[in-house]
Design an enzyme around this catalytic site. Structure first.
Site, PDB file in Angstrom:
ATOM      1  N   CYS A  87       4.231  -7.213  -9.879  1.00 10.54           N
ATOM      2  CA  CYS A  87       4.526  -8.421 -11.233  1.00 10.54           C
ATOM      3  C   CYS A  87       4.023  -7.477 -12.174  1.00 10.54           C
ATOM      4  CB  CYS A  87       3.434  -9.444 -10.406  1.00 10.54           C
ATOM      5  SG  CYS A  87       3.343 -10.454 -11.689  1.00 10.54           S
ATOM      6  N   CYS A 126       0.991  -9.266 -14.812  1.00 11.92           N
ATOM      7  CA  CYS A 126      -0.344  -9.439 -13.455  1.00 11.92           C
ATOM      8  C   CYS A 126      -1.199  -8.213 -13.943  1.00 11.92           C
ATOM      9  CB  CYS A 126      -0.237 -10.220 -12.321  1.00 11.92           C
ATOM     10  SG  CYS A 126       1.279 -10.993 -11.764  1.00 11.92           S
ATOM     11  N   ASP A 127      -0.134  -6.922 -13.498  1.00  7.07           N
ATOM     12  CA  ASP A 127      -0.449  -5.554 -12.994  1.00  7.07           C
ATOM     13  C   ASP A 127      -0.693  -4.898 -14.418  1.00  7.07           C
ATOM     14  OD1 ASP A 127      -1.526  -6.883 -10.842  1.00  7.07           O
ATOM     15  OD2 ASP A 127       0.193  -5.678  -9.955  1.00  7.07           O
TER      16      ASP A 127
END
Ligand code: NAP
Length: 319
Positions: free
Chosen positions: A146, A149-150
């Site tokens: 992701c 997300c990261d």
């Protein structure tokens, strides 16, 4: 005679999965007066919640953050009385009457069951893995599925994105705004992604490494690089590429293991249902990315949710 007050609740509809398809089914059903429980194990929104700005969901002239849209879909369904139960499904009996869903609760906590007259299966799909032996242990230590997300953990660093579809292109473009250098590793000589993506990749300075696959992820405590093999010349010597992170974007696999043996799956594991979302079991519906369909988008998932609620209402009225 059993005490009426002690009888377990039997919902008109249980929805497994709180993504856009699931919460739309819940919204339509609750608004039509049905009692609805949505089972969601982590957070509302599914894949949508892990998407940055969504530009192709109608009604938002400047786009909308995936997680914000997810929360609004949850609130929209709960406004009409749908209830969210924060648990996954560990087992289902879709043929029972009423249908039974055993909740997946942390070890040591009391388990439970949800009973319902109809069930909407909206479990979506999970990222496909590369299948390398070291991949799982490095997840969260340099391997991610992701980018949104990261990505922030890789500010100013060098990363590899793997894949050639729209997700890989989106991820590489997104990461090019954060990272010092982004390589896109694709196993063929052309992208599956929309043609416009190639221009955007070039504009972002993303370097595409064609006809290569990641043969090994190099690491100490965290990722230090990848070993690449050529797919067009398998006998050629492998190359090593130093990097701090590997973002895997090679498609998704449907989360249908729970239903195998009770419902038919296609050769890729998707639930078989047409646009009515009705499965072979009356009263059981498949919505969103988990269903066999040609286009998986938020709007197609929400359309499925509306159809499922409509046909579930019809099924309940017929008794
Ligand atoms: P996808 O379109 O199925 O693409 C997966 C990519 O990963 C393909 O390029 C495939 O290679 C590659 N791949 C698969 N298994 C691999 C493996 N083991 N090792 C290396 N590479 C592998 O999946 P997606 O990109 O996640 O997209 C899914 C759907 O969502 C698509 O319909 C897509 O259009 C849509 N989507 C749309 C948007 C958008 O509109 N902006 C954004 C994201 C996703 P091959 O090409 O060789 O098969």
């Amino acid at each position: 005679m059993p005490n009426e007050a002690m009888s377990p609740t039997v919902y008109d509809m249980a929805v497994i999965g709180g993504g856009p398809g699931g919460y739309t089914a819940a919204l339509y059903a609750a608004r039509a007066g049905l009692t609805v429980a949505v089972l969601e194990k982590t957070a509302p929104g599914g894949q949508m919640a892990a998407t940055g700005v969504i530009d192709n969901y109608p009604g938002f002239d400047e786009g909308v953050e995936g997680f914000a849209l997810a929360q609004r879909m949850q609130a929209g369904a709960e406004r009409f009385g749908a209830k969210t139960i924060w648990a996954g499904a560990a087992a289902v009996d879709l043929a029972a009457s009423p249908r039974r869903i055993t909740l997946d609760v942390p070890a040591g906590e009391a388990g439970g069951e949800v009973l319902a007259r109809t069930v909407v299966l909206a479990t979506g799909a999970s990222p496909r893995r590369l299948g390398l032996p070291e991949e799982q242990a490095l997840t969260g230590r340099g391997v991610s599925y992701c980018a949104v997300c990261d990505g922030m953990f890789y500010r100013g660093k060098t990363v590899v994105v793997v894949g050639g579809g729209n997700s890989a292109a989106d991820d590489a473009i997104y990461l090019s705004r954060i990272c010092k250098k982004v390589f896109l590793v694709h196993r063929r000589g052309s992208l599956r992604a929309a043609p416009a993506q190639e221009k955007a990749l070039a504009a972002g300075g993303v370097e595409i490494l064609w006809n290569r696959r990641v043969a090994e992820i190099l690491h100490g405590q965290t990722v230090t690089g990848v070993r690449l093999a050529r797919t067009d010349a398998p006998e050629a010597a492998g190359e090593q590429l130093a990097c701090d992170g590997v973002f895997v974007a090679v498609g998704r696999v449907p989360d249908t293991a729970l239903f195998a043996g009770q419902l038919a799956l296609d050769e890729q594991g998707y639930l078989i249902a047409d646009e009515t979302t009705r499965t072979a079991l009356p009263g059981v519906y498949a919505v969103g990315d988990v269903r066999q369909k040609p286009l998986r988008q938020i709007v197609t998932a929400t359309a499925d949710g509306a159809a499922a609620a409509y046909f579930a209402g019809e099924y309940l009225r017929q008794g």
